[in-house]
Design a protein around this motif. Structure first.
Motif, short mmCIF file in Angstrom:
data_model
loop_
_atom_site.label_atom_id
_atom_site.label_comp_id
_atom_site.label_asym_id
_atom_site.label_seq_id
_atom_site.Cartn_x
_atom_site.Cartn_y
_atom_site.Cartn_z
N TYR A 1 1.69 5.84 -7.46
CA TYR A 1 0.55 6.56 -8.05
C TYR A 1 0.94 8.00 -8.39
N VAL B 1 -5.36 -1.41 -7.99
CA VAL B 1 -5.18 0.03 -7.80
C VAL B 1 -5.08 0.66 -9.18
N GLU C 1 0.85 -1.21 0.00
CA GLU C 1 0.00 0.00 0.00
C GLU C 1 0.88 1.26 0.00
N LEU D 1 -5.83 2.72 0.85
CA LEU D 1 -6.18 1.76 -0.20
C LEU D 1 -6.78 0.52 0.48
#
Ligand code: SF4
Length: 381
Positions: free
Chosen positions: A239, A266, A232, A252
């Motif tokens: 990201y 994701v 995560e 997340l």
């Protein structure tokens, strides 16, 4: 009371280095620094009759200072550093057609298992050293230079939730210029014993803080302590790097839980990152066999050997398989993440300073020299 006599048989069961650590602390010629792993702060209180799930980060910092360490640091700092390297590696593999899935490499029991059981898949794990080893590498180079101390006079002690971390510290491929990055590893239980030897009433300590330079941490590093947390944390940074946009929903939740094998997606711009997670070695084997058979298609995988991840580590206060205790520790980990103003590793200013003043770019030449490793196929056992 809180004080106990030293139990001589502990040395037989856990290769206990407590007496050596005391000797180093009392040696005026040594600069003894300590790091504590993320999972310790949500479990150590249980050794002092605090309920499972108590968050004792501040008490932990105070207690380490009272024991006489010269500087008190946080493995969370190195977990943020690990994420900068691991997210860079993930982005690099995605953009340059490298091997996917990438596998997290911060659990030494898992790495050992992998080297023995999957010697034909050694291009999959991330080459990142674990946070505890990265911390030691930085302590004996950058930190030594900044403080003007000969690295040979720096002693690095780790407090870890883990017995496998003792063996990891001794792996020769993780040392640098023939200096072991980490000199002594104490488990959470051994640390508790040390506090009791020093008659420190942990539960009633005031809140303290870690020292600076290697002490800042973000929420992303805290969640390293639980299953699903490392990946995560890496996804939060990947990201923002891949999209150039701010990740608004940092939690997340699709990656969270305590099921032994989980998966979650994701969405990163056009890219759908399919993530697999396993904890416990039996589950790890199932997940890897699924990948090997071409039946599971993941771009990133996180595997932790202990149930729940490091919160359920073999060096933690005994939980006797009680998953409710693990669950309370996990809740505390996510609470500690929410308590932080910064929740993404690439926002850690002390880590950014380290790159700026010493390492250069993440995943660059100097970072490779100090923070990455390689794996060796080992005979099946
Ligand atoms: Fe150690 Fe267990 Fe954490 Fe792996 S999962 S690093 S063996 S405590």
């Amino acid at each position: 009371g809180q004080c106990v006599a030293v139990c001589p048989t502990a040395a037989l069961t856990e290769n206990n280095d407590i007496h050596k650590v005391w000797r180093e602390i009392n040696n005026p010629n040594k600069h003894v620094i300590v790091q504590v792993a993320p999972a310790i702060r949500v479990a150590v209180g249980e050794l002092f009759d605090m309920p499972p799930g108590s968050i004792s980060t501040g008490k932990l910092a105070t207690s380490l200072k009272r024991l006489g360490f010269d500087a008190v640091y946080d493995t969370d700092f190195a977990a943020d550093l690990t994420i900068l390297e691991e997210a860079s590696e993930l982005v690099h593999r995605i953009q340059h057609g490298g091997t996917l899935p990438i596998l997290t490499s911060c659990c030494p029991a898992w790495v050992q298992f992998f080297e023995h059981q999957y010697p034909d898949m050694l291009d999959i794990p991330s080459t990142c050293k674990s946070p505890q080893i990265m911390f030691g590498a930085i302590a004996k180079t950058y930190y030594a230079e900044k403080k003007g101390i000969d690295p040979k006079d720096i002693v690095v002690v780790s407090v870890m939730p883990c017995i496998a971390k003792k063996a990891e510290a001794k792996r020769t491929e993780l040392s640098h210029h023939e200096l072991q990055n980490v000199d002594y590893v104490l488990t959470t239980r051994e640390y508790g014993l040390m506090l009791k030897e020093a008659c420190i009433d942990f539960a009633n300590l005031p809140e303290g803080d870690f020292d600076h330079m290697l002490g800042e941490s973000t929420g992303a590093s805290v969640i390293f302590g639980t299953t699903g947390g490392v990946i995560e944390a890496a996804a939060r940074t990947a990201y923002e790097w891949l999209t150039g946009e701010t990740l608004e929903q940092v939690e997340l939740t699709q990656l969270r839980g305590l099921d032994g094998i989980r998966s979650g997606k994701v969405q990163i711009g056009d890219l759908e990152l399919n993530i697999g997670i396993a904890h416990g070695l039996g589950n790890a084997r199932k997940l890897l066999d699924c990948i090997k058979a071409g039946e599971c298609n993941f771009q990133a995988i996180e595997i932790m050997a202990c149930p729940g991840g490091c919160i359920g580590g073999g060096g933690q206060p005994y939980h006797h398989g009680d998953m409710e205790i693990i669950r309370q520790r996990q809740i505390a980990i996510y609470q500690e993440d929410r308590n932080k103003t910064k929740r993404k590793s690439h926002e850690n200013q002390e880590v950014l300073d380290l790159y700026d003043k010493y390492l250069g770019k993440p995943y660059g030449e100097k970072a490779h020299e100090l923070l990455h490793t390689h794996y060796v196929p080992k005979e099946k056992i």
